[in-house]
Design an enzyme around this catalytic site. Structure first.
Site, PDB file in Angstrom:
ATOM      1  N   ASP A 166       0.854  -1.185   0.000  1.00  0.00           N
ATOM      2  CA  ASP A 166       0.000   0.000   0.000  1.00  0.00           C
ATOM      3  C   ASP A 166       0.893   1.239   0.000  1.00  0.00           C
ATOM      4  OD1 ASP A 166      -2.134  -1.673   0.170  1.00  0.00           O
ATOM      5  OD2 ASP A 166      -2.852  -0.977   2.120  1.00  0.00           O
ATOM      6  N   ASP A 225       0.430   3.875   1.718  1.00  0.00           N
ATOM      7  CA  ASP A 225       0.378   4.644   2.969  1.00  0.00           C
ATOM      8  C   ASP A 225       1.042   3.935   4.138  1.00  0.00           C
ATOM      9  OD1 ASP A 225      -1.476   2.639   3.407  1.00  0.00           O
ATOM     10  OD2 ASP A 225      -3.211   3.934   3.082  1.00  0.00           O
ATOM     11  N   TRP A 271     -13.453  -1.702  -2.235  1.00  0.00           N
ATOM     12  CA  TRP A 271     -12.627  -1.999  -1.070  1.00  0.00           C
ATOM     13  C   TRP A 271     -12.927  -3.365  -0.457  1.00  0.00           C
ATOM     14  CZ3 TRP A 271     -13.111  -3.256   4.014  1.00  0.00           C
ATOM     15  CH2 TRP A 271     -11.998  -3.038   4.835  1.00  0.00           C
ATOM     16  N   GLU A 285      -9.768  -8.632  -1.276  1.00  0.00           N
ATOM     17  CA  GLU A 285      -8.754  -9.132  -2.220  1.00  0.00           C
ATOM     18  C   GLU A 285      -7.529  -9.704  -1.509  1.00  0.00           C
ATOM     19  OE1 GLU A 285      -8.871  -6.007  -1.268  1.00  0.00           O
ATOM     20  OE2 GLU A 285      -6.751  -5.691  -0.867  1.00  0.00           O
ATOM     21  N   ASP A 286      -7.207  -9.142  -0.331  1.00  0.00           N
ATOM     22  CA  ASP A 286      -6.053  -9.639   0.425  1.00  0.00           C
ATOM     23  C   ASP A 286      -6.365 -11.004   1.052  1.00  0.00           C
ATOM     24  OD1 ASP A 286      -7.975  -8.292   1.920  1.00  0.00           O
ATOM     25  OD2 ASP A 286      -6.561  -7.585   3.432  1.00  0.00           O
ATOM     26  N   MET A 301       0.669   3.984   9.435  1.00  0.00           N
ATOM     27  CA  MET A 301      -0.152   4.224   8.246  1.00  0.00           C
ATOM     28  C   MET A 301      -0.521   5.702   8.194  1.00  0.00           C
ATOM     29  SD  MET A 301      -3.523   2.271   6.809  1.00  0.00           S
ATOM     30  CE  MET A 301      -4.829   3.468   6.893  1.00  0.00           C
ATOM     31  N   HIS A 320      -5.987   8.516   6.603  1.00  0.00           N
ATOM     32  CA  HIS A 320      -6.757   8.940   5.426  1.00  0.00           C
ATOM     33  C   HIS A 320      -8.196   8.495   5.561  1.00  0.00           C
ATOM     34  CE1 HIS A 320      -7.091   4.831   3.841  1.00  0.00           C
ATOM     35  NE2 HIS A 320      -5.842   4.646   4.251  1.00  0.00           N
ATOM     36  N   ARG A 347     -11.617   6.937   3.525  1.00  0.00           N
ATOM     37  CA  ARG A 347     -11.844   6.041   2.387  1.00  0.00           C
ATOM     38  C   ARG A 347     -11.950   6.890   1.128  1.00  0.00           C
ATOM     39  NH1 ARG A 347     -14.353   1.235   3.177  1.00  0.00           N
ATOM     40  NH2 ARG A 347     -12.829   1.124   4.848  1.00  0.00           N
TER      41      ARG A 347
END
Ligand code: UD2
Ligand code: MN
Length: 341
Positions: free
Chosen positions: A190, A192, A252, A255-256, A282, A285, A287
């Site tokens: 990612d 971030d 969102w 997928e992981d 992180m 942020h 979404r």
């Protein structure tokens, strides 16, 4: 009276001499400044000298035959715990000034004094997170250089404002990076997530590896045992064995976990660094727009075993719009061919 005076003089000399000895000892300690480097693989400690004195670029030390020796298993220039903060605004120019001179076009680097153990492509899914990208580049390049990797940074930018597809961007990054260089390891990250300890090596191991073990957002704990999101590393063989990520997780989430299931389905288990070392910050942020949680992805997770053979690297379709090689990274803009709904 004179006797007292001589006694006083004698004592002041002695205390001055002691003071000088104390000062010089103190200075010696400062110069030595040993740092304990925690070895993530076998939990042993090794000592390195003053890291501030270690330059990024060291002179080449060829063997007698003229070829470079392999880089050591445990990079000697690591610093351990790192200070990371996002209050400072950073521009690409700042970052270029900071690390640009160590890199080759496209965000590439390899050690000049030894042959890196692995050739690592770092793949970052991206859309409209330029501020995060600047922080990531500012912190990660020096870390990756100290880790003595032969690496390249690939930012895969999703064109347009259809639903985001993190996993498909990872597959595209893998495919495009391999067109550029013979990478043998892929770190999917990612934008971030910034490591708080450079002993967390961005390398692959005999098992797919989850690197972002202790993230501040999750109170430095794994939110659940099988989490595989954030930052993960798979060798070329491991990634091919699971047919990459699924291409069909739009929006969102999920997928992981799907990748984790693929790994299990192919008979592999995962490894992780120690949670004292796998620490991350992180960048806070909200979404993003067009990356809303997709409730369909929950159902999809029940079907990984049905889809693994037909949905992945072997069914990947996309169009490259532009490949731009900056000094700090390779920026690849792609049309991910979002389904029309
Ligand atoms: C969690 C996971 C992440 C992923 C995601 C679900 C951890 C620590 N992180 O992160 O790996 O599984 O949930 O999809 O477990 N991005 C953009 N632009 C966008 C949207 C996303 O660049 O508009 C990229 C960017 O690299 C970002 C990543 O996609 O870091 C994941 O998106 P996120 O940061 O919004 O998701 P988050 O923090 O919930
Ligand atoms: Mn995030």
């Amino acid at each position: 009276m004179l006797k007292i005076f001589f006694y006083l003089l004698f004592f002041s000399f002695v205390s001055m001499a002691l003071f000088i000895v104390f000062l010089s000892n103190n200075k010696k300690n400062k110069n030595f400044f040993p740092i304990n480097v925690f070895n993530t693989e076998n939990n042993s400690f090794s000592k390195v000298g003053n890291i501030n004195a270690v330059p990024f670029k060291t002179t080449a030390m060829p063997t007698t035959s003229g070829t470079l020796t392999p880089c050591p298993d445990f990079p000697p220039y690591l610093q351990g715990v790192l200070q990371v903060q996002f209050n400072t605004k950073r521009t690409l120019e700042d970052v270029q000034h900071h690390v640009g001179s160590f890199l080759k076009q496209g965000g590439r680097y390899k050690p000049s004094n030894c042959t890196a153990q692995q050739k690592v492509a770092i793949i970052i899914p991206f859309r409209n997170r330029h501020e995060h990208l600047n922080h990531w580049l500012y912190y990660l390049h020096p870390i990756l250089i100290r880790q003595q990797l032969d690496y390249g940074v690939y930012v895969i930018n999703q064109e347009g404002d259809d639903a985001f597809n993190r996993a498909k961007l990872m597959n595209i990054g893998h495919t495009e990076a391999l067109k550029q260089y013979d990478y043998d390891c892929f770190v999917f990250s990612d934008i971030d997530l910034i490591p708080l300890d450079d002993r967390n090596l961005y390398r692959c191991s005999d098992k797919p590896r989850h690197l972002s073990v202790a993230v501040d957002k999750f109170n430095f704990k794994l939110p659940y045992a099988t989490i595989f999101g954030g930052v993960s590393a798979l060798s070329k063989e491991q990634f091919l064995k699971v047919n990459g990520f699924s291409n069909t997780f739009w929006g969102w989430g999920g997928e992981d976990d799907d990748l984790y299931q693929r790994i299990s389905l192919r008979g592999m288990s995962i490894s992780r660094p120690n949670s004292a070392i796998g620490r991350y910050k992180m960048i806070r942020h909200n979404r993003d727009a067009h990356n809303e949680r997709n409730p369909n992805n929950v159902q999809k997770l029940r079907e990984t075993h049905l889809n693994i053979d037909t949905d992945g690297l072997n069914s990947l379709r996309y169009t490259v719009r532009e490949i731009r090689k900056d000094i700090l990274f390779t920026f690849i803009t792609v049309d991910v061919q979002a389904p029309t709904v």
